[in-house]
Design a protein around this motif. Structure first.
Motif, short mmCIF file in Angstrom:
data_model
loop_
_atom_site.label_atom_id
_atom_site.label_comp_id
_atom_site.label_asym_id
_atom_site.label_seq_id
_atom_site.Cartn_x
_atom_site.Cartn_y
_atom_site.Cartn_z
N GLY A 34 64.35 113.25 -8.55
CA GLY A 34 64.27 113.94 -9.82
C GLY A 34 63.36 113.25 -10.82
N LEU A 35 62.42 112.44 -10.32
CA LEU A 35 61.51 111.71 -11.21
C LEU A 35 60.49 112.66 -11.84
CD1 LEU A 35 60.69 108.56 -9.03
CD2 LEU A 35 62.29 108.70 -10.94
N GLY A 36 60.02 112.31 -13.02
CA GLY A 36 58.95 113.07 -13.65
C GLY A 36 57.59 112.62 -13.18
N LEU A 37 57.50 111.41 -12.65
CA LEU A 37 56.21 110.82 -12.29
C LEU A 37 55.60 111.44 -11.04
CD1 LEU A 37 53.97 108.72 -12.51
CD2 LEU A 37 55.51 107.05 -11.46
N ILE A 38 56.42 111.77 -10.04
CA ILE A 38 55.89 112.23 -8.76
C ILE A 38 56.52 113.55 -8.36
CG2 ILE A 38 57.59 110.81 -7.52
CD1 ILE A 38 55.50 110.60 -5.24
N GLN A 39 55.71 114.41 -7.77
CA GLN A 39 56.21 115.68 -7.25
C GLN A 39 55.34 116.11 -6.07
OE1 GLN A 39 55.32 117.49 -11.06
NE2 GLN A 39 53.93 118.97 -10.09
N PHE A 40 55.91 116.92 -5.21
CA PHE A 40 55.19 117.49 -4.09
C PHE A 40 55.36 119.00 -4.13
CE2 PHE A 40 56.08 113.18 -2.69
CZ PHE A 40 54.90 112.79 -2.06
N ASP A 41 54.24 119.74 -4.07
CA ASP A 41 54.27 121.20 -4.06
C ASP A 41 53.82 121.71 -2.70
OD1 ASP A 41 55.04 121.25 -6.73
OD2 ASP A 41 52.97 121.23 -7.44
N LEU A 57 52.41 110.35 -18.24
CA LEU A 57 53.71 110.03 -18.85
C LEU A 57 53.81 108.58 -19.25
CD1 LEU A 57 56.00 112.01 -16.37
CD2 LEU A 57 55.41 112.65 -18.72
N TYR A 58 52.87 107.75 -18.77
CA TYR A 58 52.87 106.31 -19.06
C TYR A 58 51.50 105.94 -19.64
CZ TYR A 58 56.90 106.48 -15.92
OH TYR A 58 58.09 106.80 -15.32
N PRO A 59 51.28 106.21 -20.92
CA PRO A 59 49.94 106.06 -21.51
C PRO A 59 49.43 104.63 -21.54
CG PRO A 59 51.60 106.48 -23.20
CD PRO A 59 52.27 106.70 -21.90
N ASP A 60 50.28 103.63 -21.36
CA ASP A 60 49.83 102.23 -21.44
C ASP A 60 49.44 101.64 -20.09
OD1 ASP A 60 50.30 102.24 -24.19
OD2 ASP A 60 52.39 101.65 -23.95
N LEU A 61 49.44 102.46 -19.06
CA LEU A 61 49.08 101.95 -17.74
C LEU A 61 47.57 101.71 -17.66
CD1 LEU A 61 51.18 104.12 -15.27
CD2 LEU A 61 51.50 101.70 -15.80
N ASN A 62 47.17 100.51 -17.28
CA ASN A 62 45.76 100.20 -17.09
C ASN A 62 45.40 100.05 -15.62
OD1 ASN A 62 45.09 100.11 -19.88
ND2 ASN A 62 46.03 98.09 -20.03
N GLU A 63 46.33 99.49 -14.85
CA GLU A 63 46.15 99.37 -13.41
C GLU A 63 47.41 99.87 -12.73
OE1 GLU A 63 45.23 95.40 -12.36
OE2 GLU A 63 43.30 95.37 -13.41
N VAL A 522 61.60 117.69 -18.89
CA VAL A 522 61.15 116.60 -19.77
C VAL A 522 61.62 115.28 -19.18
CG1 VAL A 522 61.23 115.62 -22.09
CG2 VAL A 522 61.29 118.11 -21.79
N GLN A 523 60.68 114.35 -19.00
CA GLN A 523 61.06 113.05 -18.45
C GLN A 523 61.83 112.23 -19.48
OE1 GLN A 523 58.71 110.52 -15.65
NE2 GLN A 523 58.38 109.25 -17.44
N GLN A 524 62.89 111.56 -19.01
CA GLN A 524 63.73 110.74 -19.87
C GLN A 524 63.46 109.25 -19.65
OE1 GLN A 524 65.89 112.63 -22.14
NE2 GLN A 524 64.28 113.94 -21.32
N SER A 525 64.17 108.42 -20.39
CA SER A 525 63.93 106.98 -20.35
C SER A 525 64.25 106.36 -19.00
CB SER A 525 64.74 106.27 -21.44
OG SER A 525 66.13 106.53 -21.28
N ASP A 526 65.06 107.05 -18.17
CA ASP A 526 65.36 106.53 -16.84
C ASP A 526 64.36 107.02 -15.81
OD1 ASP A 526 66.06 109.18 -16.66
OD2 ASP A 526 68.10 108.83 -15.93
N HIS A 527 63.24 107.59 -16.27
CA HIS A 527 62.13 108.07 -15.45
C HIS A 527 62.42 109.40 -14.75
CE1 HIS A 527 60.26 104.09 -15.89
NE2 HIS A 527 61.42 103.59 -15.54
N LYS A 528 63.61 109.95 -14.95
CA LYS A 528 63.99 111.19 -14.28
C LYS A 528 63.83 112.37 -15.24
CE LYS A 528 67.34 109.03 -11.17
NZ LYS A 528 67.22 107.67 -11.67
N ILE A 529 63.76 113.54 -14.63
CA ILE A 529 63.60 114.78 -15.37
C ILE A 529 64.96 115.29 -15.86
CG2 ILE A 529 63.12 117.25 -15.07
CD1 ILE A 529 60.64 115.61 -15.55
N ALA A 530 65.00 115.78 -17.07
CA ALA A 530 66.13 116.57 -17.57
C ALA A 530 65.56 117.92 -18.01
CB ALA A 530 66.84 115.87 -18.72
#
Length: 577
Positions: A34-41, A57-63, A522-530
């Motif tokens: 149920g993560l917001g980061l990854i999905q397969f269609d 969803l993670y705007p501060d990621l550089n690498e 909507v992704q929540q603080s635990d990285h999962k979708i609600a």
């Protein structure tokens, strides 16, 4: 009930009780954990799935280094994006390393072997942080949504002391250590001299992480109304004759504990029969705190077997959308006759949100005892559905129409149904409301994908006994107005928005889908979708002379976000920033 025919080229129709038009292929999505980061269609090509990594969803990621461990061997994986993508060790462990700053949306493809149907993920790591695992899946049950259970010991042992401080206590004198173990002293540290501490107030321990004091803290399960501010000054006190001398470990006198109340339940049949149920505590002049007031529950979540793999554009399974209910109206004369009316959404264990026009017409509001709700099922003809709960909304329960509701406009086309307390199960869960914690500028919705559902008319113009779902997209006001300039300008404002793929597609809600929700993940603080409820279906378009909604036209939803305060008040919900 019949729709009114208007003289416009396109007529406005309140979506009445005549599910959803679905033509074309269904859409299947797999969301690991149920993560917001990854999905397969699932694609139209057999065994081929499109993977999406939502790095935005993670705007501060550089690498970024993503590690995906699949249950089954993957035949092949590739990406059109600039990155490294390779298997490590075997064809089950996929490594993805985008070059430089990752894109907001990273696309890749996986081809499964013939025996595999879904690219089941057993482990997912982002920069070596595990976000999904078999242990995480096993823990994601509907029981885990009851946050109260995390502090179950608190519920059973609060307000008690050890036996040597329970049986004999003297008041009106200095207390012994342990006599009142929930009391704390609060000091303020000087802003300049850090070693200087000045006594400020007292407080009470109400959980293992929270202290309640006069003005310092508002805890999660209650709040103080502004008009009740006097309560903060006089709470917890008794008259002098009950303050100086009190005996515990024995029957109390009248006035010893003036905030305690006894709660009785009146029998549903024998109104003169009252059964003691619980105790409670008066915490303001209009509020009593009982066990239910402390109850906390995660909204917008489903059990893991309904979270990871869901198909839209097709009939739903039991438990896929556990907050949706079907609403029937009992005939005023023939009490055994029930007519399907609308859909609705569970937003608390005593509250369903639906459209105002589902319970009101020309100034007349449907009587509450005539409203029948069916929850916990995706098949209205299956009386043996495992989660089915049928109940009448009767006695002191209410139908609450929004005070700004009018028959012709979607601005406040909302109504609340107060019901007997639901039991949350795998098949019955509440959906989240769009709270002030999220921006409700509707322009931020334009172009977003959403999910719609209902029991209304099908593309064959027959009622559906099964719950149907589809994806859709939120349109700009300009797009809808350009399509029907005689219709949409008077329907669209800051309290409503239009939805649909447009005239080239026939995937849209129809008659009978009124009151059903427009759902956003909507992704929540635990990285999962609600899942959040953003709109309630209000209006649709049709050609002159037609009696049913035309799925080629856009539909209009009442935006629930601007009405959050009204909804939360009547639902008994508390906002947490």
């Amino acid at each position: 009930m019949k729709s009114e025919v208007c003289t416009l080229v396109l007529a406005l129709c309140v979506v009445l009780v005549n599910p959803m038009s679905l033509l074309g292929p269904s859409f299947t999505r797999y969301d690991p954990c149920g993560l917001g980061l990854i999905q397969f269609d699932k694609t139209l090509t057999e065994h081929l799935w499109t993977g999406v990594l939502n790095f935005g969803l993670y705007p501060d990621l550089n690498e970024v280094v993503v590690t995906i461990e699949f249950k089954d061997v993957i035949r092949f994986a590739w990406t059109p994006d600039k990155s490294e993508i390779f298997f490590r060790g075997n064809a089950k462990n996929l490594i993805i390393k985008p070059f430089g700053v990752p894109p907001k949306r990273y696309i890749f493809y996986v081809l499964l072997l013939a025996q595999a149907e879904v690219p089941v993920v057993t482990s997912f790591k982002l920069n070596n942080q595990t976000l999904c695992s078999e242990e995480e899946k096993a823990a994601q049950t509907t029981d885990s949504f009851n946050l109260t259970k995390e502090h179950s010991s608190y519920q059973h042992v609060c307000g008690r002391r050890s036996i040597d401080h329970t049986e004999l206590v003297t008041t009106g004198a200095d207390a012994r250590d342990g006599d009142w173990p929930w009391h704390v002293a609060m000091f303020i540290v000087d802003a300049v001299d850090k070693k200087k501490e000045v006594y400020q107030c007292g407080g009470s321990i109400v959980s293992w992480t929270t202290v309640l004091t006069g003005k310092g803290f508002i805890i999660s399960w209650t709040s103080f109304d502004r008009e009740d501010s006097r309560h903060q000054h006089v709470c917890g006190r008794r008259s002098i004759e009950h303050t100086e001398l009190v005996t515990t470990g024995a029957d109390a006198r009248e006035g010893d504990w003036p905030w305690h109340v006894a709660m009785f339940i009146v029998d549903a049949v024998d109104k003169k029969k009252e059964v003691y149920q619980c105790g409670g505590s008066i915490i303001s002049w209009n509020t009593i705190l009982t066990e239910d007031s402390r109850y906390q529950h995660v909204c917008g979540r489903r059990s893991i077997d309904h979270t990871e793999l869901v198909t839209t554009g097709a009939d739903a399974r039991e438990g896929d959308w556990p907050w949706h209910v079907a609403m029937f109206i009992v005939d005023a004369v023939d009490k055994k006759k029930e007519v399907y009316q609308c859909g609705g959404s569970i937003i608390s264990w005593t509250t369903v949100l639906t459209a105002g026009h589902c319970v009101s017409s020309k100034g007349t509001i449907t009587e509450a005892h005539r409203v029948l709700l069916v929850a916990g099922t995706a098949n209205l003809s299956d009386s043996s559905a495992p989660g089915l709960q049928r109940f009448y909304n009767f006695q002191a329960k209410k139908v609450i129409l929004h005070p700004s509701y009018t028959d012709d406009l979607p601005t406040a086309d909302l109504a609340i149904l107060k019901v007997d307390k639901l039991t949350f199960t795998k098949y019955i869960q509440p959906i989240c409301l769009w709270t002030p914690n999220y921006p409700y500028d509707k322009s931020l919705l334009f172009g977003k994908d959403a999910t719609i559902l209902g029991f209304g008319l099908t593309e064959k113009d027959v009622f559906s006994k099964t719950l149907r779902t589809s994806n859709t997209v939120v349109q700009t006001d300009a797009a809808c107005i350009a399509y029907a300039p005689d219709l949409y300008p008077r329907l669209l404002n800051e309290f409503s928005f239009c939805v649909g793929y447009g005239p080239k597609y026939v995937i849209n809600p129809r008659n009978g889908d009124s009151g059903s929700g427009l759902l956003l993940p909507v992704q929540q603080s635990d990285h999962k979708i609600a899942w959040f409820l953003r709109g309630v279906l209000s209006k649709c378009g049709m050609k002159t002379g037609a009696a049913r909604c035309d799925p080629a036209y856009y539909v209009v939803y009442s935006d629930v976000a601007p009405h959050y305060t009204w909804i939360a008040h009547h639902a008994g919900l508390k906002y947490h920033a």
